[in-house]
Scaffold this motif. Structure first.
Motif, short mmCIF file in Angstrom:
data_model
loop_
_atom_site.label_atom_id
_atom_site.label_comp_id
_atom_site.label_asym_id
_atom_site.label_seq_id
_atom_site.Cartn_x
_atom_site.Cartn_y
_atom_site.Cartn_z
N ASP A 134 -5.60 -15.21 -9.79
CA ASP A 134 -4.63 -14.99 -9.43
C ASP A 134 -3.99 -13.06 -9.07
OD1 ASP A 134 -3.60 -17.25 -8.95
OD2 ASP A 134 -3.23 -17.43 -11.38
N CYS A 135 -3.84 -12.78 -7.97
CA CYS A 135 -3.92 -11.61 -7.52
C CYS A 135 -2.48 -11.15 -7.73
CB CYS A 135 -4.05 -11.21 -5.75
SG CYS A 135 -5.15 -11.86 -5.32
N VAL A 136 -1.73 -9.70 -8.78
CA VAL A 136 -0.89 -10.05 -8.58
C VAL A 136 -0.18 -8.42 -8.34
CG1 VAL A 136 -0.78 -12.03 -11.04
CG2 VAL A 136 -1.38 -9.16 -11.59
N LEU A 137 0.94 -8.67 -7.98
CA LEU A 137 1.26 -6.99 -6.85
C LEU A 137 1.27 -5.19 -8.67
CD1 LEU A 137 4.02 -7.32 -5.04
CD2 LEU A 137 1.52 -6.75 -5.01
N LYS A 165 2.16 0.58 -2.60
CA LYS A 165 1.09 0.70 -3.91
C LYS A 165 0.22 0.83 -3.90
CE LYS A 165 4.81 -1.27 -6.50
NZ LYS A 165 5.10 -2.10 -8.01
N ASP A 166 -0.75 1.07 -2.45
CA ASP A 166 -2.01 1.50 -2.67
C ASP A 166 -2.40 2.71 -2.29
OD1 ASP A 166 -0.91 2.54 -0.34
OD2 ASP A 166 -2.51 1.40 1.00
N ARG A 167 -1.16 4.08 -2.56
CA ARG A 167 -1.12 5.49 -3.05
C ARG A 167 -0.31 6.07 -3.82
NH1 ARG A 167 0.35 9.05 1.20
NH2 ARG A 167 1.32 7.35 3.05
N CYS A 168 -0.90 7.26 -4.72
CA CYS A 168 0.80 7.75 -5.41
C CYS A 168 1.04 9.03 -3.96
CB CYS A 168 -0.01 8.52 -6.28
SG CYS A 168 -0.47 7.13 -8.19
N VAL A 169 2.71 9.21 -4.37
CA VAL A 169 2.94 10.15 -3.37
C VAL A 169 4.48 10.58 -4.15
CG1 VAL A 169 2.98 8.73 -1.32
CG2 VAL A 169 4.75 8.70 -2.74
N LYS A 170 4.78 12.31 -3.70
CA LYS A 170 5.38 12.61 -4.84
C LYS A 170 6.75 12.10 -4.42
CE LYS A 170 3.15 17.16 -6.04
NZ LYS A 170 3.17 17.46 -6.90
N LYS A 171 7.66 12.72 -5.57
CA LYS A 171 8.46 11.63 -5.74
C LYS A 171 10.35 12.92 -5.20
CE LYS A 171 8.14 9.67 -10.46
NZ LYS A 171 8.21 9.82 -11.83
N SER A 172 10.93 12.62 -4.98
CA SER A 172 11.92 13.59 -4.01
C SER A 172 12.43 14.39 -5.12
CB SER A 172 12.50 12.81 -2.57
OG SER A 172 13.58 11.66 -3.60
#
Length: 450
Positions: A134-137, A165-172
């Motif tokens: 199964d594919c789970v997020l 949810k395929d890369r991390c970005v900077k938090k504001s």
């Protein structure tokens, strides 16, 4: 003779050798004798000459046929490739994928599950087949950036997964900013307006310093109270903007000391109201307490206690700048950590104690004659103060981030405005709009009528 007859028996069945199943190497190892005979088997009638190698494996070249059923009676065999067992590994299997004809022109998938896209991971099913899953997020703080990922990766503390949810970005980064926050603009405007009104009131009282309504109940304490209220309004600006260590230390401590001076002034006024009317009786012993020494002493001693509390707090566990990275998704909250929670609530608790003592004092003076009596005004102001700060505590504990700061600012503005409005606006009205009543005889007459 026995070995020879066995050999002849096997050779006699050469024509049916194609019916034998080629055993795996580990299976052949269990029957070494049979393996030795199989090595020597040869075909003599076929155009192809398949044979078994030294390990007993069948060596040959095979065609790969694509069987296409045009209808129930017609079948088409297409030669689409071959498999050569004696060739090198990269040349053994050759196929022309363009020549293959699939049913409904769709290539069948050799998996029982779809591919897991980036942002998800595989979760095996409770079956023996590894191709079934199964594919789970990925969870809130995790990503996967490849297809069919087995595990998700956790983002660093200062980053957050994007929507896919395929890369991390900077938090504001969030705080009560002057430039980007509408609440900060409102608080700044209201604070500036209140400071202006307080300053005009102070100037008006200084200009009319010799009138009865200004001299009533110690005008020096009125000046101190107005200055304290103005400084309390200015403390709001310590709560706005990006917090740093020095502003975190000055926020609550400066307001606590300044507002304690204001409430101490009200307490001194309340005590003087009570003593003044007790001293009007002939031969009263209260007359020795009349003068400026007692109210000044009350104000200084009460304010000094708050100073000691604040200095102790700053010495043991002072407030400091802190980053909250867990309360809000995708945000880093820049805020002030109180350091010692006990010190924070000690400052607020002492202000509440002073307000309670002032309220009790003016409550005792409520039945005194009204001439120059500020008891009812002080009573209203203490009610406003207590109501605001009692409501502020649960609101403060139930909010986070910049809204926690907004609750503190609102409490400061509301309580300071309550003192200014309840105590000085009635006098402000008489000075500006009813100057004919700003005389001792008129005030006494008016009070007596009440």
């Amino acid at each position: 003779m026995g070995n020879q007859s066995t050999k002849q028996g096997i050779q006699g069945s050469v024509h049916g050798a194609y019916k034998f199943r080629v055993m795996k190497q580990e299976e052949l190892a269990t029957n070494i004798k049979l393996n030795n005979y199989i090595k020597e088997i040869k075909y003599s009638y076929s155009e192809h000459v398949p044979f078994f190698d030294e390990n007993g494996e069948h060596i040959n070249q095979y065609k790969i046929i694509n069987k296409v059923f045009i209808n129930e009676l017609t079948r088409l065999d297409l030669d689409v490739g071959n498999f050569t067992s004696w060739a090198s590994e990269d040349q053994q299997f050759q196929i022309n994928s363009q020549a293959i004809m699939w049913k409904d022109n769709k290539v069948p998938v050799s998996l029982c599950s779809e591919h897991c896209l980036p942002g998800s991971r595989r979760r095996p099913r409770s079956t023996k087949y590894t191709c079934c899953y199964d594919c789970v997020l990925c969870s809130e703080r995790e990503i996967s950036n490849i297809t069919d990922s087995m595990n998700c990766m956790k983002c660093p503390d200062d980053q957050w997964p994007n929507n896919k949810k395929d890369r991390c970005v900077k938090k504001s980064v969030e705080f009560m900013s002057y430039q980007d926050d509408f609440l900060a603009t409102i608080f700044s405007s209201v604070t500036f307006l209140c400071c202006t009104i307080t300053g005009l009131t102070l100037g008006l009282f200084i200009y009319h310093w010799d009138t009865p309504i200004v001299k009533a109940n110690n005008r020096n304490l009125s000046y101190v109270l107005l200055v304290s209220i103005m400084l309390s309004f200015l403390c709001v600006f310590l709560f706005l903007g990006r917090p740093i260590d020095i502003t975190c230390k000055l926020r609550v401590t400066s307001f606590g000391v300044i507002f304690s001076v204001a409430v101490s002034s009200l307490l001194a006024k309340s005590i003087m109201v009570f003593i003044a009317f007790k001293a009007t009786r002939p031969g009263s012993s209260w007359r020795k307490w009349m003068g400026v020494k007692l109210p000044n002493s009350v104000m200084c001693v009460c304010s000094l206690v708050q100073v000691i509390i604040c200095v102790t707090w700053l010495s043991i566990s002072p407030p400091f700048q802190d980053e909250d990275i867990h309360s809000f998704q995708g945000k880093i909250i820049i805020q002030c950590n109180e350091g010692s929670v006990f010190g924070f609530y000690s400052v607020l608790g002492y202000m509440g104690l002073l307000a309670a003592v002032s309220f009790i004092t003016v409550f005792l003076a409520r039945t005194l004659p009204d001439s120059f009596n500020e008891a009812k005004y002080i009573t209203f102001s203490m009610l406003v103060f207590c109501s605001v700060w009692i409501a502020m505590i649960p609101a403060y504990l139930s909010t986070k981030g910049k809204y926690m700061v907004a609750v503190e600012i609102f409490a400061i503005i509301a309580s300071s405005a309550g003192l200014l409005g309840c105590i000085f606006f009635p006098k402000y009205y008489v000075i500006l709009f009813r100057p004919d009543n700003n005389r001792k005889q008129i005030l006494l007459g008016v009070k007596q009528k009440h």
